[in-house]
Design an enzyme around this catalytic site. Sequence first.
Site, short mmCIF file in Angstrom:
data_model
loop_
_atom_site.label_atom_id
_atom_site.label_comp_id
_atom_site.label_asym_id
_atom_site.label_seq_id
_atom_site.Cartn_x
_atom_site.Cartn_y
_atom_site.Cartn_z
NE ARG A 159 -3.56 -2.20 2.82
CZ ARG A 159 -3.27 -3.33 3.46
NH1 ARG A 159 -2.05 -3.48 3.99
NH2 ARG A 159 -4.15 -4.30 3.57
CE LYS A 185 -6.29 -0.62 4.91
NZ LYS A 185 -7.65 -0.86 4.37
CG HIS A 257 -5.09 0.38 -3.80
ND1 HIS A 257 -4.43 0.37 -2.58
CD2 HIS A 257 -5.97 -0.64 -3.74
CE1 HIS A 257 -4.92 -0.59 -1.83
NE2 HIS A 257 -5.85 -1.24 -2.50
NE ARG A 260 -3.10 -3.82 -1.09
CZ ARG A 260 -2.50 -4.57 -0.19
NH1 ARG A 260 -1.17 -4.60 -0.13
NH2 ARG A 260 -3.20 -5.29 0.67
CG HIS A 283 -6.06 -8.86 1.54
ND1 HIS A 283 -6.41 -9.31 0.28
CD2 HIS A 283 -5.76 -7.55 1.39
CE1 HIS A 283 -6.33 -8.31 -0.58
NE2 HIS A 283 -5.92 -7.24 0.07
CE1 TYR A 292 -6.58 -7.34 -6.67
CE2 TYR A 292 -6.64 -8.58 -4.65
CZ TYR A 292 -6.41 -7.41 -5.31
OH TYR A 292 -6.02 -6.29 -4.61
#
Length: 341
Positions: A159, A185, A257, A260, A283, A292
């Site tokens: 990110r 995150k 992004h 990514r 994730h 995806y």
Amino acid sequence: MTPIAPHITAFLQKRLAVERLASPHTCDTYAYAFQLLFNFMSKKLKVAPADIQLEHLDVPLILEFLDYLQRHRHNSPRTRNARLAAVRSFMRFVEHRVPSALEQIRRVRAIPAQKTDTRLVRHLTSEEQHALLNAPEPSTRLGIRDRAMLHLALTGGLRVSELVGLRLNEIAFNGRYVDVLVRGKGRRERALKLWKSVGDAIRAWLAARGEAPAPELFLNAWGNAMTRSGFECVLARHVAVAGRQCPSLREKRISPHVLRHSCALNTLQATRDLRRVSLWLGHASTQTTDIYLQADPAEKLAVLAAMTPPVLRPGKFRPPDRLIAALRAPPIMPTRKQSTH
């Protein structure tokens, strides 16, 4: 009546930042959502924002606020749902602090999200990735930096906040590979082992970087840590250059992004394993990675290979002879001329 200001302060400063370890970007997004909400409530109720009470935050008012976002601010359903998610999260936090408002909180949390369209993720083809990586000038200091940043973003799937926040002590060279410790995150960490070519690009930048008091790996032209907006400008500049060699880039809107997403699809096509893609990107759940599958053409080809299409009855169309077709057509009757008298 219960003043809402102390609970909002505790939610943003304690619940999100300390307990949930939310990123500064997430905290800012939530704070902005409540700024919009309280400004709306202030005008609607004709009270100062500091005088708003928790009891004012009921279902009809929130629904009116969500309608205001879409009708007057022209927000998309996704933005509307994001604002609603902030309110729901706050009400979940408040239910233990104000038990007397449990029924009101239950009703607010039951407000449904609006259905949104599923969109394919934007990504770069291999030719577009190659053109972008070759866009920076390797003979200049900033060109060397930009090559390393773009290469790391595309291969590591970082990110933009992870990329610009990467520190010198989180990079380690290990023979043919380079080890990268990524802080994601919620302060979740993941370790990536990347190729020698990525390590060579980082080594070249370290040689050109020089000494600087900032602990971050990537610096701007003034020797300070690179920012999110700074990297966005760097990316836009090189996309424009790469578009001269790869015209398809001119038709795409490229954000950080997108790099990514491109890494995610590269990983999925190489491994055919969604779980590995999820681990690579950091994730929290593989449900986030499911998007995806929609963009991967190999998945569609696998479906085609596994299925047998229904068979049509064979037959050939033979157009009729033009003379016969003309004879079959109804005759054209002459029209009477109207009298002018």
